[in-house]
Enzyme design. Structure first.
Site, PDB file in Angstrom:
ATOM      1  N   MET A   1       0.842  -1.202   0.000  1.00  0.00           N
ATOM      2  CA  MET A   1       0.000   0.000   0.000  1.00  0.00           C
ATOM      3  C   MET A   1       0.872   1.244   0.000  1.00  0.00           C
ATOM      4  SD  MET A   1      -2.703  -1.142   2.930  1.00  0.00           S
ATOM      5  CE  MET A   1      -1.400  -1.937   3.874  1.00  0.00           C
TER       6      MET A   1
ATOM      7  N   PHE B   1      -0.176   5.061   7.148  1.00  0.00           N
ATOM      8  CA  PHE B   1       0.818   5.391   6.126  1.00  0.00           C
ATOM      9  C   PHE B   1       1.371   4.143   5.433  1.00  0.00           C
ATOM     10  CE2 PHE B   1       0.667   8.933   9.135  1.00  0.00           C
ATOM     11  CZ  PHE B   1       0.184   9.902   8.294  1.00  0.00           C
ATOM     12  N   GLY B   2       2.346   4.333   4.512  1.00  0.00           N
ATOM     13  CA  GLY B   2       2.770   3.260   3.615  1.00  0.00           C
ATOM     14  C   GLY B   2       3.104   1.966   4.334  1.00  0.00           C
ATOM     15  N   SER B   3       2.603   0.843   3.837  1.00  0.00           N
ATOM     16  CA  SER B   3       2.775  -0.415   4.544  1.00  0.00           C
ATOM     17  C   SER B   3       2.442  -1.581   3.616  1.00  0.00           C
ATOM     18  CB  SER B   3       1.886  -0.437   5.785  1.00  0.00           C
ATOM     19  OG  SER B   3       0.590   0.011   5.453  1.00  0.00           O
ATOM     20  N   ARG B   4       2.268  -2.786   4.222  1.00  0.00           N
ATOM     21  CA  ARG B   4       2.061  -3.980   3.425  1.00  0.00           C
ATOM     22  C   ARG B   4       1.299  -5.030   4.236  1.00  0.00           C
ATOM     23  NH1 ARG B   4       7.553  -7.092   2.391  1.00  0.00           N
ATOM     24  NH2 ARG B   4       6.806  -9.133   3.017  1.00  0.00           N
TER      25      ARG B   4
END
Length: 218
Positions: A97, A184-187
């Site tokens: 993401m 925030f940005g992650s997976r």
């Protein structure tokens, strides 16, 4: 609609933007600079609102299918040894993401939550090979009679400093329902049976609660 995890941040952001606008009006005399600063404040507000959006999804519950738990791009499809819960080989499918994606985590299958654990850790970039084992993360396992056990793991990224996980052992998981949030940005990694029928490809964009990741082989 906005996710409940963003309510406080959204309110604070509105206050800061209003206060900033008033300061610009009172302290800046050059009209061109005023406009630029106000636009920056407006863009900042829009980014915060976009990040915490929580759009409704048209989930069609199906116990033979695994749906994507998040919005993003498929970055990993490979056979790995999962050592936290299964202690055996599983098929890993990972969805990355970016900060502009919806960051709501949804249950990939319906059933019973049999495992839920939080792990503190590092903040390596989410696509780093060791992020799944070394970053801050939560691991959840959901089980149903048709598909068996499916493990999904929320993984913090370099910018993500908080993972929210609502899944508790013995909870009833409803496929596509809200199970958490990553800021925030992650997976998110999915670990599926080796004989699962994969329905996605690398670099494919998926939607949480709607896109079919895999199907059980009958």
């Amino acid at each position: 609609m906005f996710h409940k995890e963003g309510y406080k941040i959204i309110v604070v952001t509105f206050i800061l933007v209003i206060a900033g606008t008033l300061l610009v009006d009172n302290l800046v005399s050059f009209d061109g600079l005023k406009l630029v600063l106000k636009l920056i404040l407006l863009v900042f507000l829009i980014l915060i609102l976009q990040f915490f959006r929580n759009p409704k999804r048209r989930t069609k519950p199906n116990n033979t299918q695994v749906l994507s738990p998040v919005d993003g791009k498929v970055v990993v499809i490979e056979e790995v040894f999962e050592k936290e819960f299964f202690n055996e080989k599983r098929l890993q499918i990972s969805v990355f993401m970016s900060p502009i994606n919806v960051h709501v985590t949804r249950y990939p299958i319906g059933g019973k939550v049999t495992y839920s654990k939080y792990h503190p850790g590092k903040y390596l970039v989410a696509w780093h090979p060791k992020a799944s084992e070394e970053n801050e993360r939560t691991t959840v396992v959901v089980e149903n009679e048709t598909y068996g056990q499916v493990l999904y793991r929320q993984i913090a990224g370099a910018l993500a400093k908080r993972i929210v996980n609502y899944a508790k052992v013995n909870d009833t998981a409803i496929q596509g329902a809200d199970s958490g949030f990553i800021k925030f940005g992650s997976r998110v990694d999915l670990f599926l049976p080796l004989d699962t029928n994969v329905k996605v490809k690398l670099n494919q964009k998926v939607k949480g609660g709607e896109s079919i990741i895999a199907e059980a082989n009958e």
